[in-house]
Each structure stands twice: as C-alpha cells, then as structure tokens.
Design a protein around this motif. Structure first.
Motif, mmCIF file in Angstrom:
data_model
loop_
_atom_site.group_PDB
_atom_site.id
_atom_site.type_symbol
_atom_site.label_atom_id
_atom_site.label_comp_id
_atom_site.label_asym_id
_atom_site.label_seq_id
_atom_site.Cartn_x
_atom_site.Cartn_y
_atom_site.Cartn_z
ATOM 1 N N HIS A 2 0.826 -1.209 0.000
ATOM 2 C CA HIS A 2 0.000 0.000 0.000
ATOM 3 C C HIS A 2 0.862 1.262 0.000
ATOM 4 N N LYS A 3 2.123 1.156 0.472
ATOM 5 C CA LYS A 3 2.969 2.331 0.536
ATOM 6 C C LYS A 3 3.555 2.702 -0.826
ATOM 7 N N THR A 4 3.416 1.816 -1.803
ATOM 8 C CA THR A 4 3.869 2.138 -3.156
ATOM 9 C C THR A 4 2.854 3.038 -3.856
ATOM 10 N N MET A 5 1.591 2.844 -3.553
ATOM 11 C CA MET A 5 0.516 3.604 -4.172
ATOM 12 C C MET A 5 0.217 4.849 -3.344
ATOM 13 N N ASN A 6 -0.264 5.895 -4.002
ATOM 14 C CA ASN A 6 -0.705 7.092 -3.297
ATOM 15 C C ASN A 6 -1.885 7.698 -4.035
ATOM 16 N N GLY A 7 -2.504 8.700 -3.435
ATOM 17 C CA GLY A 7 -3.703 9.294 -4.012
ATOM 18 C C GLY A 7 -3.477 9.900 -5.383
ATOM 19 N N GLN A 8 -2.318 10.515 -5.582
ATOM 20 C CA GLN A 8 -2.036 11.145 -6.876
ATOM 21 C C GLN A 8 -1.900 10.100 -7.983
ATOM 22 N N LEU A 9 -1.173 8.994 -7.694
ATOM 23 C CA LEU A 9 -1.014 7.930 -8.693
ATOM 24 C C LEU A 9 -2.362 7.293 -9.031
ATOM 25 N N PHE A 10 -3.168 7.057 -7.983
ATOM 26 C CA PHE A 10 -4.460 6.420 -8.212
ATOM 27 C C PHE A 10 -5.369 7.325 -9.041
ATOM 28 N N ARG A 11 -5.401 8.603 -8.723
ATOM 29 C CA ARG A 11 -6.229 9.533 -9.494
ATOM 30 C C ARG A 11 -5.780 9.593 -10.958
ATOM 31 N N GLN A 12 -4.466 9.594 -11.163
ATOM 32 C CA GLN A 12 -3.939 9.620 -12.534
ATOM 33 C C GLN A 12 -4.361 8.370 -13.299
ATOM 34 N N TRP A 13 -4.317 7.217 -12.620
ATOM 35 C CA TRP A 13 -4.744 5.973 -13.268
ATOM 36 C C TRP A 13 -6.225 6.022 -13.612
ATOM 37 N N VAL A 14 -7.037 6.541 -12.697
ATOM 38 C CA VAL A 14 -8.475 6.646 -12.951
ATOM 39 C C VAL A 14 -8.742 7.549 -14.158
ATOM 40 N N GLU A 15 -8.060 8.673 -14.220
ATOM 41 C CA GLU A 15 -8.287 9.639 -15.296
ATOM 42 C C GLU A 15 -7.801 9.142 -16.648
ATOM 43 N N THR A 16 -6.630 8.513 -16.666
ATOM 44 C CA THR A 16 -6.003 8.178 -17.953
ATOM 45 C C THR A 16 -6.268 6.757 -18.433
ATOM 46 N N GLN A 17 -6.656 5.853 -17.515
ATOM 47 C CA GLN A 17 -6.846 4.466 -17.923
ATOM 48 C C GLN A 17 -8.238 3.932 -17.610
ATOM 49 N N LEU A 18 -8.717 4.130 -16.377
ATOM 50 C CA LEU A 18 -10.004 3.536 -16.005
ATOM 51 C C LEU A 18 -11.167 4.179 -16.748
ATOM 52 N N ILE A 19 -11.298 5.492 -16.663
ATOM 53 C CA ILE A 19 -12.451 6.163 -17.278
ATOM 54 C C ILE A 19 -12.494 5.946 -18.794
ATOM 55 N N PRO A 20 -11.382 6.115 -19.537
ATOM 56 C CA PRO A 20 -11.438 5.845 -20.987
ATOM 57 C C PRO A 20 -11.861 4.415 -21.309
ATOM 58 N N SER A 21 -11.431 3.436 -20.488
ATOM 59 C CA SER A 21 -11.810 2.042 -20.745
ATOM 60 C C SER A 21 -13.276 1.793 -20.425
ATOM 61 N N VAL A 22 -13.751 2.374 -19.316
ATOM 62 C CA VAL A 22 -15.142 2.178 -18.907
ATOM 63 C C VAL A 22 -16.100 2.833 -19.900
ATOM 64 N N ASN A 23 -15.664 3.895 -20.547
ATOM 65 C CA ASN A 23 -16.533 4.599 -21.493
ATOM 66 C C ASN A 23 -16.960 3.730 -22.672
ATOM 67 N N PHE A 24 -16.263 2.619 -22.908
ATOM 68 C CA PHE A 24 -16.646 1.711 -23.995
ATOM 69 C C PHE A 24 -17.766 0.764 -23.572
ATOM 70 N N ILE A 25 -18.123 0.761 -22.275
ATOM 71 C CA ILE A 25 -19.190 -0.102 -21.775
ATOM 72 C C ILE A 25 -20.521 0.613 -21.939
ATOM 73 N N ASN A 26 -21.485 -0.073 -22.515
ATOM 74 C CA ASN A 26 -22.819 0.502 -22.697
ATOM 75 C C ASN A 26 -23.614 0.420 -21.396
ATOM 76 N N GLY A 27 -24.377 1.460 -21.114
ATOM 77 C CA GLY A 27 -25.221 1.470 -19.932
ATOM 78 C C GLY A 27 -24.496 1.970 -18.697
ATOM 79 N N LYS A 28 -25.175 1.864 -17.570
ATOM 80 C CA LYS A 28 -24.646 2.362 -16.307
ATOM 81 C C LYS A 28 -23.538 1.456 -15.783
ATOM 82 N N VAL A 29 -22.489 2.066 -15.241
ATOM 83 C CA VAL A 29 -21.349 1.331 -14.683
ATOM 84 C C VAL A 29 -21.227 1.675 -13.203
ATOM 85 N N VAL A 30 -20.988 0.654 -12.393
ATOM 86 C CA VAL A 30 -20.781 0.832 -10.957
ATOM 87 C C VAL A 30 -19.423 0.246 -10.596
#
Length: 379
Positions: A109-137
């Motif tokens: 857990h000490k390797t990860m931090n809030g800034q790295l996680f936010r960057q991953w969400v912005e640059t990798q997670l959200i673009p990938s999830v956008n290809f899913i049709n319908g609501k995503v949780v």
C-alpha cells in the motif's frame, strides 16, 4: 519425522461492531438494488508480486497448530504493485498498472498514493469504462488512496487554532475567547452527513457510480478471486524464468490471460451469492425495498479526553489502535450459523485468540470503525 507439506494460511475472522454492521447493511442493500437494474459492475483492486516469487506450500511440523512456521529466510527480491479492474466481461483493456516499489517496506500500500491512483483513474479507467454501454458501478475498498476527501473536514482532535482557521475560511463568526468545546459545538452541526471523496466526484462526472466495500469484507470483491488464481500461477512459473522486470510483467500478463471471461463470470456470481446470503442471514426475508437507507453518523463524541487540552494535538489524528494482547475469548454460537469460507468457520465453544492488532492502513482515522480482529485457532 512429523512434518507435512501443506498450504500455509493465517485465517482471521472479525467480531463486527454495530457501526460496521450498519456499513455492511448499507452496502448489501445498495448492491442488491443495483443487481435488479441493468448495470455493469467493475471491480478494482491492488495486489503485489515479488521478483523471485513466494512459495505457498512449506514443510510444517505437525505440532504447529496454526500452520504458521517461523519466517523462512529467503530472497524474495523487489516487490511489484499491480492495479487492475474487470468484471463479467474479463479484464478491462488498457487498465493494467504495474509499479516497481521504490521503498524497502513489505507493505504494498505504501507504493501507491492518491495522486497515482487519481492519474490511473483519469487516464486508464475512465477511458476504458466509457466503452461499456449502460450504467457502470465501480466496486472498491476504502484504501487511503481511494479515499482522499474532496474537502478536509474538521475533527474533534484538531487544535484550537486549526478549528478557528476552518471557521474563518467558511466565514462563520466565533468569539476569540471560546474554548475548544465551544468551538466544536459551533462546527459540529455544520458537518455534512456523508463524506465526499475526490475519486467519487471525478467518476460521477462520467456518470459512473462508486460503491465502497464495508471494511474487512474483501470477499465481496470478485477481483480477489482473480488474484487468488493469478498469483499462484505467477509464483509457480517465475522460478523457471529469469526475473528481469520486463519478463516479470510479461509473466503476470500471461497469468491474467489464463483467467477467462467465463471464470470472471463465475467469480462474480460466487461473490453475489455471498452478498445475497449475508443479506438473508442479517435481514431475513425482508426486501431491500422495505428497508430505509442506513445513515451512518459522522459526528464524534465529545469525550473528555478530546476536550481536555485546548492546544495539544491528539494522536487520534493518526489513529488509535486497539491493543488486544493476551486475551482469550470463548465464543458460543449457534452450530447452524457459520461464516463464509473467506472469513473462516467457528463452531460452538471454539476458542479464539486475540492477537495484538495493528489496524490495516486503509482503516485510517477517516474510517472510525470499532472492530476486533480475532484469529481462529483449531484444536
């Protein structure tokens, strides 16, 4: 010689406080509601692997009741932290984050931090999830880097000057000669009923809902079963290969490729069955529609220890661990009542030994949960 070659494990169960039970019911209720809607669940989590792998089976003497031998000295090499997400469709494409540790700590857990996680969400997670049709949780835990607050809320343990600064920022009038308790009496009614997290608000802008797991309930997260398959595969095969970083990552990708969408689907169904069974066990046949929303109060008690000093900092800003050393509990339970496989099973009159407990790092001061962790000792 009295030795058996067995899988080494350290199962623990929890005795849930009323507050944790409330969080659990809140999660179960919302998840079951979403199951009845046309939504796609995406499960994310971090895990880790070592450069030279870790054997899961060791020679253990039959006298070792807990199956936990003394630490075997071995060169595990560098630790790599992995972040990924997936669902019934398999792993999300272009979402793998493979990090080399930059510290000597064994806590990934000490390797990860809030800034790295936010960057991953912005640059990798959200673009990938956008290809899913319908609501995503998104289903995720409460690790500190998942739980960066959109706004830092006052705590009773803050010193007077910090409380005054917060009131001044909010342009709320207060007297200069007020005590800490009087300042807190002004602040307490102003605190929101729910905390707002930076990541939740970021994902909500893309119409993605976040559903957070109750603490100590990782068995509701289907990706934990994925790691349970991929890591043994990696540990088995890394010993036969060179341990260069490029080859380590390649082997991990190979391990993930062995976990097919059909296996993902089975894992999700398994977790959903646990969720439904836990709801049935806690709430009986009551429908989720008949249960009002569970409100978890964020207010802090006005204890004398927090108000005794107007100027000194309190260690509760960091966290107050419950030290439960040298205590033994005899728990009598209904023989028909059992916990799921992940938490372990306890029967009538089984003895539970309570170890010194250092609360997990993701259970920081913001997650003010009173929970006792106990370790099962088989006779």
């Amino acid at each position: 010689m009295g030795y058996n070659f067995k899988k080494v494990e350290n199962r623990k169960i929890i005795i849930e406080s009323p507050r944790l039970q409330g969080l659990k019911i809140k999660f179960l209720r919302r998840y079951i509601q979403l199951m009845e809607e046309d939504v796609t669940f995406v499960y994310l989590d971090e895990t880790w692997v070592y450069q030279h792998g870790v054997p899961v089976r060791r020679w253990v003497h039959e006298s070792d009741r807990r199956g936990m031998p003394a630490k075997i000295v071995m060169n595990e090499g560098r630790r790599f932290t992995i972040l990924h997400a997936g669902g019934k469709f398999g792993f999300l494409e272009n979402c793998l984050l493979f990090l080399d540790s930059n510290n000597d700590s064994r806590d990934y857990h000490k390797t990860m931090n809030g800034q790295l996680f936010r960057q991953w969400v912005e640059t990798q997670l959200i673009p990938s999830v956008n290809f899913i049709n319908g609501k995503v949780v998104i289903i995720m835990d409460n690790a500190p880097y998942h739980s960066v607050l959109a706004e830092q809320l006052p705590r009773l343990s803050w010193i007077k000057s910090k409380l005054k600064f917060w009131l001044a920022q909010k342009k709320i009038p207060f007297g200069d000669n007020l005590t800490k308790k009087q300042l807190w009496d002004i602040i307490k009614p102003l605190l929101p009923s729910t905390r707002k997290y930076e990541i939740d608000e970021l994902l909500s802008k893309s119409n993605i809902e976040v559903l957070r797991l109750p603490p100590y309930h990782c068995h509701y997260n289907a990706i934990e079963m994925v790691w349970g398959f991929c890591k043994p595969y990696y540990n088995k095969h890394i010993l036969k290969q060179s341990s260069k970083k490029s080859e380590i990552k390649h082997l991990w990708i190979e391990a993930m490729s062995k976990y097919t969408p059909e296996m993902w689907t089975s894992s999700v169904i398994h977790c959903e069955n646990i969720i439904k069974n836990d709801w049935q066990r806690m709430m009986g046949n009551t429908s989720v529609k008949d249960i009002p929303p569970v409100i978890i109060s964020l207010g802090e008690s006005d204890s004398e220890s927090d108000l005794s000093s107007d100027e000194s900092d309190s260690i509760s800003d960091i966290m107050q661990d419950d030290v439960l050393a040298n205590r033994t509990l005899n728990v009598s339970m209904d023989p028909e009542t059992s916990m799921n496989e992940t938490q372990g099973n306890i029967g009538e009159g089984q003895q539970l030994c309570v170890d010194d407990v250092e609360m997990c790092e993701w259970m920081n001061a913001e997650n003010d949960i009173e929970t006792i962790i106990v370790e099962v000792i088989d006779d």
